[in-house]
Design an enzyme around this catalytic site. Structure first.
Site, PDB file in Angstrom:
ATOM      1  N   ARG A  67       0.823  -1.218   0.000  1.00 37.55           N
ATOM      2  CA  ARG A  67       0.000   0.000   0.000  1.00 37.55           C
ATOM      3  C   ARG A  67       0.854   1.263   0.000  1.00 37.55           C
ATOM      4  O   ARG A  67       0.497   2.260  -0.629  1.00 37.55           O
ATOM      5  CB  ARG A  67      -0.947  -0.002   1.214  1.00 37.55           C
ATOM      6  CG  ARG A  67      -2.168  -0.858   1.006  1.00 37.55           C
ATOM      7  CD  ARG A  67      -3.138  -0.737   2.166  1.00 37.55           C
ATOM      8  NE  ARG A  67      -4.363  -1.466   1.858  1.00 37.55           N
ATOM      9  CZ  ARG A  67      -5.307  -1.740   2.747  1.00 37.55           C
ATOM     10  NH1 ARG A  67      -5.177  -1.347   4.013  1.00 37.55           N
ATOM     11  NH2 ARG A  67      -6.390  -2.390   2.392  1.00 37.55           N
ATOM     12  N   LYS A  96     -16.447 -18.533   2.757  1.00 39.50           N
ATOM     13  CA  LYS A  96     -17.883 -18.516   3.053  1.00 39.50           C
ATOM     14  C   LYS A  96     -18.714 -17.863   1.970  1.00 39.50           C
ATOM     15  O   LYS A  96     -18.373 -16.795   1.474  1.00 39.50           O
ATOM     16  CB  LYS A  96     -18.105 -17.776   4.372  1.00 39.50           C
ATOM     17  CG  LYS A  96     -17.607 -18.557   5.554  1.00 39.50           C
ATOM     18  CD  LYS A  96     -17.982 -17.862   6.822  1.00 39.50           C
ATOM     19  CE  LYS A  96     -17.707 -18.734   8.031  1.00 39.50           C
ATOM     20  NZ  LYS A  96     -18.038 -18.020   9.257  1.00 39.50           N
ATOM     21  N   GLY A 115      -9.757  -8.920   0.226  1.00 37.18           N
ATOM     22  CA  GLY A 115      -9.421  -9.951   1.210  1.00 37.18           C
ATOM     23  C   GLY A 115      -8.122 -10.689   0.959  1.00 37.18           C
ATOM     24  O   GLY A 115      -7.072 -10.088   0.779  1.00 37.18           O
ATOM     25  N   GLY A 129     -12.141  -4.649   1.816  1.00 38.70           N
ATOM     26  CA  GLY A 129     -13.579  -4.395   1.956  1.00 38.70           C
ATOM     27  C   GLY A 129     -14.131  -3.455   0.898  1.00 38.70           C
ATOM     28  O   GLY A 129     -15.235  -3.673   0.382  1.00 38.70           O
TER      29      GLY A 129
HETATM   30  C1  3PG Z   1      -8.571  -1.982   5.114  1.00 40.58           C
HETATM   31  O1  3PG Z   1      -7.495  -2.375   5.549  1.00 40.58           O
HETATM   32  O2  3PG Z   1      -9.415  -2.731   4.569  1.00 40.58           O
HETATM   33  C2  3PG Z   1      -8.863  -0.521   5.170  1.00 40.58           C
HETATM   34  O3  3PG Z   1      -7.745   0.181   5.597  1.00 40.58           O
HETATM   35  C3  3PG Z   1     -10.064  -0.230   6.037  1.00 40.58           C
HETATM   36  O4  3PG Z   1      -9.831  -0.603   7.367  1.00 40.58           O
HETATM   37  P1  3PG Z   1     -11.067  -0.845   8.336  1.00 40.58           P
HETATM   38  O5  3PG Z   1     -11.735  -2.114   7.853  1.00 40.58           O
HETATM   39  O6  3PG Z   1     -10.514  -0.960   9.728  1.00 40.58           O
HETATM   40  O7  3PG Z   1     -12.014   0.323   8.172  1.00 40.58           O
HETATM   41 MG    MG Z   2     -11.202  -4.206   6.302  1.00 39.76          MG
END
Ligand code: 3PG
Ligand code: MG
Length: 402
Positions: A39, A200, A357, A380
């Protein structure tokens, strides 16, 4: 949301201005050191560009999920240090993200200099998208740039609120991520395939429902395929399965049929009695899984079939592993498909976009990530985009005034 309204920071006048860059510095850290800097590396071009154009760059980010106020274990200090090393220039770390200490540290920045402010989530106002907290952040900048696509599914002060308080722009990584997803989902070269794996089905239902409207072929693997197999009456033994989602699997299959989206399921499997390294394993047709065994990967016939599907497609979206790739030998399905996708990409026959993921770890383990057309930094946020949802961080930028 009109994505054409996103304004790029690339051409804006930033000379001498305090540019507040919302980045995603939420990287894995082990024993005080960054263990995967992907990142950070992907942020470098945007930060170097701003610095090179004379901006006074103020990087803000969350890190982890602190529960109650400041948590020294979740300080961004080690990440700021690594960012400086990667940039090849000193980065000032500021122990507060708002208030007098932050404002004066920012004020002291000279054109081209870069500072990183402490973890935004040390303040409750961040996750609450509290206007007062957003206002305090806004005092540290003249311009706001959101370059954190991977945090854009959060409607927090730094990802949403700020866009309404300062002239707001999209950073290059934000635009690149959105561009890659649009290229696959909105104007792809057909036929298109999506490969969706992972443990899942329950976490991927909205993704599957959205994808069958978009792609021509849907390859399903991983633990989630077991629920689909069960919905066809296949006995999956002691495999991971979600019995309460069998009806949903049926619905997805029916909807896919209606939309002319071909669903590709495993026809054979690598099975074992236990999920552990060195465990005896065997290949069986999915119709012949012993009742005391579990499916841990797709088998060679499935690999051959899925590979054929990739060869017939021009665009591939990949999310999730096909098997329990972390433990030998259950990564073969994922690795074989990933390598084939990488080869087809190298030969210019397939456009490949992956994210979400476990995906990047699986592609890295396969040695295939570098050859993919695009690998997202998002987890996410990538999945929510695949669900067809509007991401608050992107929507705020599209509405905002530059
Ligand atoms: C991640 O790592 O998916 C993002 O930085 C968001 O983090 P969070 O799910 O804690 O909001
Ligand atoms: Mg996350």
């Amino acid at each position: 949301m009109d994505l054409e309204k996103l304004k790029s920071i690339a051409k804006a006048d930033v000379q001498g201005k305090r540019v507040l860059v919302r980045a995603d510095l939420n990287v894995p850290v082990k024993d005080g050191a960054v263990s995967d800097a992907t990142r950070l590396e992907r942020l470098l071009p945007g930060l170097k560009d701003l610095s090179g154009r004379g901006a006074r760059v103020v990087v803000i980010s969350h890190f982890g999920r602190p529960k109650e106020g400041p948590d020294p274990g979740l300080s961004l200090a080690p990440v700021a240090k690594e960012l400086g090393r990667l940039l090849g220039k000193p980065v000032t770390f500021v122990v507060e993200c708002v208030g007098a200490p932050a404002e004066s540290a920012v004020e002291a920045l000279k054109p081209g200099e870069i500072a990183v402010l402490e973890n935004l989530r040390f303040h409750k106002g961040e996750e609450k998208n509290d206007p007062e907290f957003a206002g305090k952040l806004a005092r540290c900048g003249d311009i706001y740039v959101n370059d954190a696509f991977s945090a854009a599914h959060r409607a927090h002060a730094s990802t949403e609120g700020l866009a309404h308080l300062l002239p707001a722009y999209a950073g290059p990584l934000m635009l690149e991520e959105i561009g890659a997803l649009r290229a696959v989902l909105e104007e792809p070269q057909r036929p298109t395939a999506a490969l969706v794996g992972g443990a899942k089905v329950s976490t991927k239902i909205p993704v599957l429902k959205h994808l069958i409207e978009k792609v021509d072929k849907l390859i399903i693997g991983g633990g989630m395929a077991n629920t689909f197999l069960l919905s066809h009456g296949v006995d999956v033994g002691k495999s991971l399965v979600e019995r309460e989602y069998v009806a949903t699997a049926h619905q997805v299959m029916a909807a896919a049929k209606e939309r002319n989206c071909a669903v590709v399921l495993p026809v054979d499997a690598v099975i074992a009695r236990e999920f552990r390294k060195g465990e005896a394993h065997a290949v069986v047709p999915t119709l012949a899984v012993p009742s005391d065994a579990m499916i841990l990967d797709v088998g060679p016939k499935s690999i051959a079939h899925m590979t054929q599907v990739l060869r017939e497609c021009k665009t591939l979206l990949w999310n999730g592993p096909l098997g329990a790739f972390e433990i030998e030998p259950f990564g073969e399905g994922t690795f074989a498909l990933a390598r084939e996708a990488a080869r087809l990409t190298r030969e210019g026959k397939l456009t490949t976009v992956a994210g979400g993921g476990d995906t990047v770890a699986a592609l890295n383990a396969a040695g295939a990530a570098d050859d993919f057309t695009y690998v997202s930094t998002a987890g996410g946020a990538f999945l929510e985009w695949l669900e067809g949802r509007e991401l608050p961080g992107v929507a705020a930028l599209a509405q905002a005034q530059a």
